[in-house]
Structure formats: C-alpha cells, structure tokens
Scaffold this motif. Structure first.
Motif, short mmCIF file in Angstrom:
data_model
loop_
_atom_site.label_atom_id
_atom_site.label_comp_id
_atom_site.label_asym_id
_atom_site.label_seq_id
_atom_site.Cartn_x
_atom_site.Cartn_y
_atom_site.Cartn_z
N LEU A 36 1.94 -6.55 -1.21
CA LEU A 36 1.40 -7.91 -1.16
C LEU A 36 0.00 -7.99 -0.58
O LEU A 36 -0.72 -8.96 -0.82
N GLY A 37 -0.38 -7.00 0.22
CA GLY A 37 -1.69 -7.04 0.87
C GLY A 37 -2.13 -5.65 1.26
O GLY A 37 -1.33 -4.71 1.29
N ALA A 38 -3.42 -5.53 1.55
CA ALA A 38 -3.95 -4.22 1.89
C ALA A 38 -5.22 -4.37 2.71
O ALA A 38 -5.85 -5.43 2.73
N LEU A 39 -5.56 -3.30 3.41
CA LEU A 39 -6.85 -3.21 4.08
C LEU A 39 -7.19 -1.74 4.25
O LEU A 39 -6.36 -0.86 4.03
N ARG A 40 -8.44 -1.49 4.63
CA ARG A 40 -8.88 -0.14 4.94
C ARG A 40 -9.50 -0.11 6.32
O ARG A 40 -9.95 -1.15 6.82
N TRP A 41 -9.55 1.06 6.91
CA TRP A 41 -10.09 1.19 8.26
C TRP A 41 -10.71 2.57 8.43
O TRP A 41 -10.40 3.52 7.69
N ARG A 42 -11.61 2.66 9.40
CA ARG A 42 -12.14 3.96 9.80
C ARG A 42 -12.38 3.94 11.30
O ARG A 42 -12.64 2.88 11.89
N VAL A 43 -12.27 5.10 11.90
CA VAL A 43 -12.42 5.23 13.34
C VAL A 43 -13.89 5.51 13.66
O VAL A 43 -14.44 6.52 13.23
N ALA A 59 -10.20 8.81 2.36
CA ALA A 59 -10.26 10.17 2.88
C ALA A 59 -11.39 10.38 3.89
O ALA A 59 -11.38 11.36 4.63
N ALA A 60 -12.33 9.45 3.94
CA ALA A 60 -13.55 9.65 4.75
C ALA A 60 -13.38 9.11 6.17
O ALA A 60 -13.99 8.12 6.56
N GLY A 61 -12.51 9.76 6.94
CA GLY A 61 -12.42 9.44 8.36
C GLY A 61 -11.65 8.19 8.71
O GLY A 61 -11.81 7.66 9.81
N GLY A 62 -10.81 7.74 7.81
CA GLY A 62 -10.03 6.54 8.12
C GLY A 62 -8.75 6.52 7.34
O GLY A 62 -8.04 7.52 7.24
N GLY A 63 -8.43 5.38 6.74
CA GLY A 63 -7.20 5.28 5.98
C GLY A 63 -7.04 3.89 5.41
O GLY A 63 -7.94 3.05 5.48
N GLY A 64 -5.90 3.66 4.82
CA GLY A 64 -5.57 2.36 4.27
C GLY A 64 -4.20 1.92 4.75
O GLY A 64 -3.41 2.72 5.26
N LEU A 65 -3.92 0.65 4.57
CA LEU A 65 -2.64 0.08 5.00
C LEU A 65 -2.19 -0.92 3.96
O LEU A 65 -2.97 -1.76 3.51
N LEU A 66 -0.91 -0.82 3.57
CA LEU A 66 -0.32 -1.73 2.60
C LEU A 66 0.78 -2.54 3.26
O LEU A 66 1.58 -2.01 4.03
N ALA A 67 0.82 -3.83 2.95
CA ALA A 67 1.93 -4.69 3.37
C ALA A 67 2.82 -4.93 2.17
O ALA A 67 2.34 -5.32 1.10
N ALA A 120 -7.35 -7.63 2.02
CA ALA A 120 -7.03 -8.22 0.72
C ALA A 120 -5.58 -8.65 0.66
O ALA A 120 -4.69 -7.90 1.09
N VAL A 121 -5.34 -9.84 0.13
CA VAL A 121 -3.97 -10.33 -0.09
C VAL A 121 -3.85 -10.76 -1.54
O VAL A 121 -4.73 -11.43 -2.09
N ASP A 122 -2.76 -10.35 -2.16
CA ASP A 122 -2.47 -10.76 -3.53
C ASP A 122 -2.63 -12.28 -3.64
O ASP A 122 -2.03 -13.03 -2.87
N PRO A 123 -3.46 -12.76 -4.58
CA PRO A 123 -3.68 -14.22 -4.69
C PRO A 123 -2.39 -15.03 -4.80
O PRO A 123 -2.33 -16.18 -4.35
N ALA A 124 -1.34 -14.46 -5.37
CA ALA A 124 -0.07 -15.18 -5.51
C ALA A 124 0.69 -15.29 -4.20
O ALA A 124 1.67 -16.04 -4.11
N HIS A 125 0.26 -14.56 -3.16
CA HIS A 125 0.98 -14.57 -1.88
C HIS A 125 0.07 -14.95 -0.71
O HIS A 125 0.41 -14.65 0.44
N GLN A 126 -1.04 -15.57 -0.99
CA GLN A 126 -1.93 -15.99 0.09
C GLN A 126 -1.36 -17.21 0.82
O GLN A 126 -0.54 -17.94 0.30
N ARG A 127 -1.80 -17.34 2.08
CA ARG A 127 -1.35 -18.43 2.96
C ARG A 127 0.15 -18.33 3.29
O ARG A 127 0.81 -19.34 3.51
N ARG A 128 0.67 -17.12 3.32
CA ARG A 128 2.07 -16.89 3.69
C ARG A 128 2.18 -15.93 4.87
O ARG A 128 3.27 -15.41 5.14
N GLY A 129 1.08 -15.67 5.55
CA GLY A 129 1.12 -14.82 6.73
C GLY A 129 0.91 -13.34 6.48
O GLY A 129 0.95 -12.55 7.43
#
Length: 322
Positions: free
Chosen positions: A74-81, A57-65, A92-101
């Motif tokens: 399977l993966g996520a990150l956060r960002w702020r402007v 909520a603090a000036g940015g957002g999150g993203l899920l794959a 972050a990538v789910d350990p079970a799905h790492q190295r798959r792009g």
C-alpha cells in the motif's frame, strides 16, 4: 503517531529480493504521478526499475507497507544513512489508499530504522509547491531546517525506545546460522522464565543489515527449561510459538536461542495448528534433537488447545497492560 495496533505490516527491501524492488518502483510512480505538472517535475516520475534498484543498494534501503493480510503493498519509502541523520525520500502511498494512515505508519516506522543505525534525527525534502505535504510533515513534528530554491529540508528528532532492562535477543537457525538480533525489554525474570517486550517498530538486524521491523508491539515469554518461546500480539496472528532450544543468558547478559523450524500458530478466529513440518523434516536433525522438538511442539499444541497458561490469558493480559 499511528496507533500501536494499526492494521498494516512492514517489509524492508534489498537487492536480493527483486520482487520487492518492483513493488517499490510501481508504488512510487503511482503516488508521484500527480506531481508531473510541477515546474520542475519530481525525478521519481522518470525513474526506471534499474534506477530504483541502484538507489536501494547505495547505502540505504526501502520499506514497504502491506495490508494486514499481506495481500497488497500500500505504501513505500526509501532511506539512506548519512553521517549524522537518516535521510528519507520518495514517501509514496497508493492513491487508492491515501488518507488511511499508511503514510503515518511508514513515517513512524522510520524511527526504528534511525535507531537501528544510531541516528538521532530524520531529515527529508519537501517541495514548496506541495503545501499540504509541508503541513502534514509539520504536524508530525518536522521543522524547516534549510531553504533551497524550490524545496525545503525538514528535520525531526528521533525519540528512543523506553527500555528499563534492555537485552539483545540473538536468534539462530540451528546449529549456528544467525537469523537476526533485536533488543527486548526484560520486564520480569524468574527461575521459570522471562517475560519480554518488543516495542513497535523495533528493528531486527543481521550484522549491519536491517531485515525486519516489528510492525506492532509484541510480548514474549521465554521459559528457562522448555524447548519453545511464545510471542503474543493482537492482529492476524495473535500467537506464534517458536519450537527451539531453551533460551539462555550469555555471559554478556544477552539472550539467545536456536530455532528448529517448527512453529505453533494461532491465526485470528482459527484454532492452533502446527506448521512448517516440511522444513523440519528437510532439516535432518539428529535423533535426540528431533525428539525434543517433536515433544515440545505437541506439548505446546495440547496446552494451547486446552486453554492452559501462559497461552490462555496471561500473555494477552500482559500485552494489553504494557
């Protein structure tokens, strides 16, 4: 860069959708757990769900794959402007799905987030001890910018989209509720209609809020006098046709249409079907509008099932050649 046809989907998070924040939190904890043994463990390990929600909520957002069928995040990150760049964190990538792009897909998507907020650079921090992570970012074009005690700020330029004839597409829910706007490249325009291209990772905005990132390139056909618009892609839903008011050019050159709830869709390996009829019934449209939408929906369904253009090959041919 990931292939434009990578089989993942994207979903931005925001405070009004707590289930997305929960997924963001769980993925981050799982991916950062191996870093608990660092001399100064990552703060991600000790974060609570409330901490993550406040961060989003603090000036940015999150993203899920998500996977291709939208079954699992399977993966996520956060960002702020920031003032002159987009700051990315908690990749972050789910350990079970790492190295798959999945990580590549998420980082490529940050391009669209940066462009949405008119930022020409992406920055992030990487711990000195995480040598493989540093090398991974460097292969992706990031370079060291500032050295800190035990971490480095990395930066990479944002490549703008290549658009020869850009126009903003405004999509409303009838009569005038804005669903979102996104930029298209008008590649061909005739009296009969317009062919447009939406680049992969293009952002859809509602005001200043990011509500969607197109996970792969899409080609659209916007007929001048028909009550529908068609969108062609190449994954689980190769074709989606919005039943809507005819697309019009505004005086400022932008495009707009008003969605009427009904859609014709083709899921991979299945015949075309009409969907969202319950939403259409609940909308309570006036008789003339309802009649126009119903005629358009059944005409599109007939043409798709009958193999008529542009639904048979034209849209997909243009997609493959774009």
């Amino acid at each position: 860069m990931t292939d434009r046809r990578a089989a993942y989907n994207l979903l931005p998070t925001h405070p009004e959708r707590p289930e997305r924040i929960e997924a963001l939190h769980q993925l981050t904890r799982a991916a950062f757990a191996p870093y608990a043994s660092l001399a100064r463990p990552s703060g991600a390990i000790a974060e609570t769900l409330d901490d993550v929600a406040a961060d989003v909520a603090a000036g940015g957002g999150g993203l899920l794959a998500y996977d291709e069928a939208w079954d699992h995040p399977l993966g996520a990150l956060r960002w702020r402007v920031e003032l002159d760049h987009l700051w990315v964190k908690r990749v972050a990538v789910d350990p079970a799905h790492q190295r798959r792009g999945v990580g590549d897909f998420l980082m490529d998507a940050c391009r669209g987030i940066a462009i949405a907020h008119d930022r020409a650079e992406i920055r992030l921090g990487v711990r000195h001890a995480l040598v493989d992570n540093r090398r991974w970012y460097e292969r992706r074009g990031f370079h060291p910018l500032v050295e800190h005690d035990d971490w480095t700020t990395y930066a990479a330029p944002v490549e703008p989209f290549t658009l020869e004839h850009a126009a903003t597409m405004w999509k409303y829910e009838y009569p005038d509720h804005l669903q979102g706007s996104f930029v298209v490249d008008v590649v061909e325009e005739t009296l009969e209609g317009r062919w447009v291209r939406v680049p992969q990772f293009s952002p859809t905005m509602r005001g200043r809020h990011l509500i969607w990132l197109w996970p792969r390139e899409v080609v659209g056909y916007l007929p001048t006098d028909e009550w529908w618009t068609a969108w062609f892609t190449d994954r689980v839903m190769p074709l989606k046709v919005d039943i809507c008011t005819p697309t019009v050019r505004r005086p400022d050159g932008d495009l707009e249409f008003r969605d009427l709830c009904l859609d014709v869709v083709v899921d991979e390996g299945r015949p075309a079907v009409l969907v969202d009829e319950d939403e259409f019934e609940a909308a309570g449209y006036e008789a003339e509008l309802r009649s126009s939408a119903e005629r358009a929906a059944h005409d599109v369904l007939r043409r798709v099932l009958g193999g008529e253009e542009p639904f048979a090959t034209e849209g997909f041919r243009r997609l493959l050649s774009s």
